[in-house]
Design an enzyme around this catalytic site. Structure first.
Site, PDB file in Angstrom:
ATOM      1  N   GLU A 214       0.869  -1.174   0.000  1.00 19.75           N
ATOM      2  CA  GLU A 214       0.000   0.000   0.000  1.00 19.75           C
ATOM      3  C   GLU A 214       0.911   1.230   0.000  1.00 19.75           C
ATOM      4  O   GLU A 214       1.464   1.598   1.034  1.00 19.75           O
ATOM      5  CB  GLU A 214      -0.918  -0.016   1.232  1.00 19.75           C
ATOM      6  CG  GLU A 214      -1.881  -1.192   1.261  1.00 19.75           C
ATOM      7  CD  GLU A 214      -2.844  -1.212   0.094  1.00 19.75           C
ATOM      8  OE1 GLU A 214      -3.058  -0.150  -0.522  1.00 19.75           O
ATOM      9  OE2 GLU A 214      -3.387  -2.282  -0.218  1.00 19.75           O
ATOM     10  N   CYS A 252      -1.500   8.971   2.396  1.00 14.61           N
ATOM     11  CA  CYS A 252      -1.265   8.501   1.027  1.00 14.61           C
ATOM     12  C   CYS A 252      -2.423   8.826   0.102  1.00 14.61           C
ATOM     13  O   CYS A 252      -2.242   8.898  -1.124  1.00 14.61           O
ATOM     14  CB  CYS A 252      -0.989   6.999   1.035  1.00 14.61           C
ATOM     15  SG  CYS A 252      -2.335   6.021   1.744  1.00 14.61           S
TER      16      CYS A 252
END
Length: 484
Positions: A214, A252
């Site tokens: 991720e 993110c």
């Protein structure tokens, strides 16, 4: 480091023995651990909020929204759904295989390594762990050294609630991560930067270990002001909340930059200013609602990006910094140079570039010229533009008319593509992330078809051709001698 190597060896051996015993495969065991995670968060809500404030300056409400509440919901979803998730899935086999039957069963990988990140140190540690436990694995969590108080809390608290022969926590920096990656794992889950993701993938390749990465990237936000003009203030609030209200842009999936038509840019900037003040007051540094930059190193990185003279010239709002307090003011840039560093690396901070285009349709080409992002956000009611975004761009996810909420929705998979990551998790997708889907086929000895065996001849070749085409009527004719 020798002591750490021995500790890792001992932990890994104990986890492997625990997994081999079959204890973690029990649905009862999995549910007990999930209940314990919920209990742990409830019992320690105040302590968790305290460590998140110490490490990142997060307000307790932000901490609950983005971390504690998220974890409890994730664990509750897994707890309530586990009985359905573990049921073997029957497969409908083609008639050709009759009377054989088929199904798919989900089995745990074994011993899982979770390498969590510092920006959401509670949720990015516990949420992958929830998926791994739900699937029946043993888990070793390497908590981030950049959020030391949260990491110390997890290392101290998790063994008091969870099965410490199956679930372990290790603190430490890059040296510890290096030691962990030298060992063989059955699955590795990592949240962090693409640069470190490449290192982890290379280490995993030594043992052919499956990985879920991720990562991140520069998540663009398109504003098609023509079609959403009546809702523009809601849009400004949503972007402001997503950019500056969640770990001060250190996420993110944070909005990295905005794409808007040149004719609307000045109006948009003027709309941002009062919204920022309404969220964070006249002095955001003292508001208690702006998270701080995690470390001096990260502060200096942001300072370097902003101190580029060409970038400084593009600042239209904010721009002040306080290294002692690790504070960067919510900042807006207008058309910073596209070849500047700030437009070519993930910002990961409270700085929002606004890039102007002649026509909003040009946003498609702009996004396509960049690496694939973790998310694309687009505020538009133009169905043709939506279709173009979906068909002509590639990203981990696309969210229309909102930002960041896709992360909270465990009914949807969360993950990246290309440089923004690989694999997916959340909800049932987390269970699948940490499971091997094993195909089971049970044949029958009642029927034996001779065309499957040598010696070969034209009849058998014709039979096989028809079988591959599933031309069953012609197969019957062939068997009756009515077709050649």
């Amino acid at each position: 480091m020798e002591a750490m190597k021995e500790a890792v060896d001992l932990s890994l051996r104990e986890m492997r023995e625990t997994f081999a015993s079959g204890r973690t495969r029990s649905v009862k065991w999995r549910k007990t651990q999930l209940k314990a995670i919920i209990e742990m968060v409830k019992d320690n809500e105040e302590k968790m909020c305290d460590v998140l404030f110490q490490d990142l300056g997060k307000h307790s409400t932000e901490a609950f929204r983005d971390e504690l509440g998220f974890v409890m919901r994730s664990a509750a979803t897994a707890l309530n759904s586990l009985d359905k998730w573990v049921v073997p899935r029957k497969s409908n086999l083609p008639l050709l295989f009759y009377p054989a039957t088929g199904k798919v069963i989900s089995e745990p990988y074994g011993t899982v390594l979770v390498l969590s990140s510092w920006n959401f140190p509670i949720s990015l540690s516990l949420d992958p762990m929830i998926g791994a436990i739900s699937a029946g694995n043993t888990v070793l969590l390497k908590a981030s050294e950049l959020s030391p108080n949260a990491s110390a809390f997890l290392a101290k608290t998790i063994p008091s609630y969870l099965d410490n022969k199956a679930i372990k926590v290790i603190e430490g920096g890059p040296d510890v991560a290096t030691i962990l990656l030298q060992h063989q794992w059955d699955k590795i889950f990592f949240t962090g930067s693409p640069r470190i993701g490449k290192i982890i993938m290379a280490a995993a390749a030594e043992h052919l270990t499956p990985v879920t990465l991720e990562l991140g990237g520069k998540c663009p936000t398109i504003i098609d002001h023509h079609s959403v003009s009546k809702d523009i203030m809601s849009i400004v609030k949503r972007i402001s909340g997503g950019k500056w209200g969640s770990c001060s842009g250190q996420a993110c999936i944070s909005v990295d930059y905005v794409l808007v038509e040149q004719s609307f840019a000045s109006s948009l900037i003027e709309m941002f200013k009062p919204v920022i003040k309404s969220f964070f007051g006249e002095n955001p540094k003292e508001s208690g609602c702006v998270a701080r930059i995690v470390t001096k190193k990260h502060f200096q990185r942001l300072s370097r990006l902003l101190n580029d003279p060409r970038v400084q010239a593009s600042i239209v709002y904010g721009g002040s910094m306080d290294e002692e307090k690790l504070y960067v003011e919510p900042t807006i840039l207008l058309n910073p140079p596209l070849d500047s560093e700030i437009m070519n690396e993930e910002i990961f901070g409270p700085v929002l570039p606004i890039i102007t285009l002649r026509d909003i349709q040009e946003s498609i080409g702009f996004i396509k010229s960049k690496p694939k992002p973790l998310a694309i956000y687009a505020f538009t009611k133009d169905e043709k533009l939506k279709t173009r975004i979906l068909s002509e761009t590639s990203s981990g996810s696309v969210t229309f008319n909102d930002v960041m909420i896709q992360y909270m929705c465990d009914a949807l998979p969360f993950g990246g593509v290309g440089e923004s990551g690989m694999g997916r998790y959340h909800g049932k997708y987390s269970f699948e992330c940490f499971s091997h889907e094993k195909a089971i086929m049970e044949g029958s000895l009642a029927i034996d078809l001779e065309p499957r065996y040598p010696p070969w001849n034209n009849f058998k070749l014709t039979f096989i051709r028809l079988a591959f085409c599933e031309a069953y009527f012609k197969l019957v004719l062939l068997m009756l001698g009515l077709k050649r």
